[in-house]
Write an enzyme that holds these catalytic residues in place. Structure first.
Site, PDB file in Angstrom:
ATOM      1  N   GLU A   1      26.042 -29.015  41.344  1.00 49.78           N
ATOM      2  CA  GLU A   1      25.371 -30.270  41.674  1.00 49.78           C
ATOM      3  C   GLU A   1      24.266 -30.054  42.713  1.00 49.78           C
ATOM      4  O   GLU A   1      23.228 -30.716  42.667  1.00 49.78           O
ATOM      5  CB  GLU A   1      26.394 -31.297  42.129  1.00 49.78           C
ATOM      6  CG  GLU A   1      27.283 -31.748  40.965  1.00 49.78           C
ATOM      7  CD  GLU A   1      28.417 -32.657  41.371  1.00 49.78           C
ATOM      8  OE1 GLU A   1      28.548 -33.739  40.788  1.00 49.78           O
ATOM      9  OE2 GLU A   1      29.183 -32.260  42.289  1.00 49.78           O
TER      10      GLU A   1
ATOM     11  N   GLY B   1      30.574 -28.808  42.864  1.00 48.67           N
ATOM     12  CA  GLY B   1      29.521 -29.264  43.754  1.00 48.67           C
ATOM     13  C   GLY B   1      28.410 -28.256  43.936  1.00 48.67           C
ATOM     14  O   GLY B   1      27.269 -28.628  44.253  1.00 48.67           O
TER      15      GLY B   1
ATOM     16  N   ALA C   1      33.113 -28.328  46.839  1.00 44.21           N
ATOM     17  CA  ALA C   1      33.770 -28.876  48.027  1.00 44.21           C
ATOM     18  C   ALA C   1      34.820 -27.916  48.564  1.00 44.21           C
ATOM     19  O   ALA C   1      35.525 -27.252  47.793  1.00 44.21           O
ATOM     20  CB  ALA C   1      34.421 -30.214  47.692  1.00 44.21           C
TER      21      ALA C   1
ATOM     22  N   GLU D   1      35.417 -30.142  37.225  1.00 42.78           N
ATOM     23  CA  GLU D   1      36.128 -31.247  37.876  1.00 42.78           C
ATOM     24  C   GLU D   1      37.240 -31.835  37.018  1.00 42.78           C
ATOM     25  O   GLU D   1      38.308 -32.204  37.533  1.00 42.78           O
ATOM     26  CB  GLU D   1      35.135 -32.342  38.276  1.00 42.78           C
ATOM     27  CG  GLU D   1      34.424 -32.095  39.602  1.00 42.78           C
ATOM     28  CD  GLU D   1      33.221 -31.182  39.470  1.00 42.78           C
ATOM     29  OE1 GLU D   1      32.487 -31.022  40.460  1.00 42.78           O
ATOM     30  OE2 GLU D   1      33.026 -30.601  38.377  1.00 42.78           O
TER      31      GLU D   1
END
Length: 258
Positions: free
Chosen positions: A112, A109, A66, A132
């Site tokens: 991910e 992310g 992000a 995270e």
């Protein structure tokens, strides 16, 4: 599409999608999320596209996750789309094969996004991780449950709980990615994988993937039923009706020697 995400049909049946924010280590902002969602929709709507390679611009990062500037401005909602979730991708409904080509680090992310792809190639110099917890966050875009499905339990839990990454070479040993190669060969290796997929009957690949993707989530009886139904659909295709020899002869000239 937007300038933040580039879409190019690089050869028959194969598209290359590039997250184009090298100055921000290809972090996901609203433009990236919208662009990837548009790329998914374009691939799904084009019957001549069978495989897509997803990569990042520049040598440093596949995707850094992000965009923290967006988060700090209170506009984090734009990093997800209604159809695709984070990055316009992690929850997207897809029938085409997607291959991640991580020429640099895939973190948070970014990992991910890679985990949401079907196949993955990464640079030997790349690190893959979910940091995270170091930021008092949860890898909520699929990381906390997709990583344990892709790795031995102990390795996945260590990565999640410590927030520490592993090198791509180790990830390849565990099967998290299909190959770890020199950085300059990542996209070429991913495209070669795509060609090998596209050498096969497209409907058979599509039907096979639809079952394989849900194999861990459905009871065996349902998987048997889905397999029977998929087989019937494949038998109705022109490629099946022509027979294996005719299919090989028809397809081979496009791909042999590439």
């Amino acid at each position: 599409m937007t300038d933040a995400v580039l879409f190019e049909v690089v050869e028959p049946h194969i598209a290359l999608v590039t997250i184009n924010r090298p100055e921000a280590r290809n972090a996901v902002n609203a433009a990236v999320a919208a662009g990837i969602e548009a790329a998914v929709e374009r691939a799904e709507q084009d019957p001549d596209l069978w495989a897509v390679v997803l990569t990042g611009a520049g040598p440093h990062a596949f995707c850094a996750g992000a965009d923290l500037k967006e988060v700090s401005r209170g506009t984090a909602a734009g990093l997800s789309t209604e159809k695709g979730g984070f990055g316009g991708f992690v929850r997207a409904t897809r029938t085409k094969l997607w291959i991640a080509a991580a020429q640099g680090h895939a973190l948070a992310g970014g990992l991910e996004l890679l985990l949401a792809c079907d196949l993955a190639v990464a640079a030997e110099s790349a690190n893959l991780g979910l940091p995270e917890v170091k930021r008092s966050l949860v890898a909520g875009a699929g990381g906390v449950f997709r990583l344990p499905r892709a790795l031995p339990k102990a390795i996945a839990l260590q990565m999640i709980a410590t927030g520490e990454p592993i090198p791509a070479t180790r990830a390849a040993q565990f099967g998290l990615i299909n190959a770890a190669v020199p950085a300059g060969e990542v996209v070429a290796t991913a495209l070669d994988l795509a060609r090998r997929v596209c050498a096969n009957a497209p409907v058979a690949v599509k039907e096979s993937l639809s079952i394989a993707r849900c194999a861990a989530d459905l009871p065996e009886a349902e998987l048997w039923a889905l397999s029977r139904e998929a087989g019937l659909r494949v038998r109705a295709t022109e490629d099946f009706q022509e027979g294996p020899r005719a299919f090989v002869e028809k397809r081979a000239p496009k791909w042999v020697g590439r």
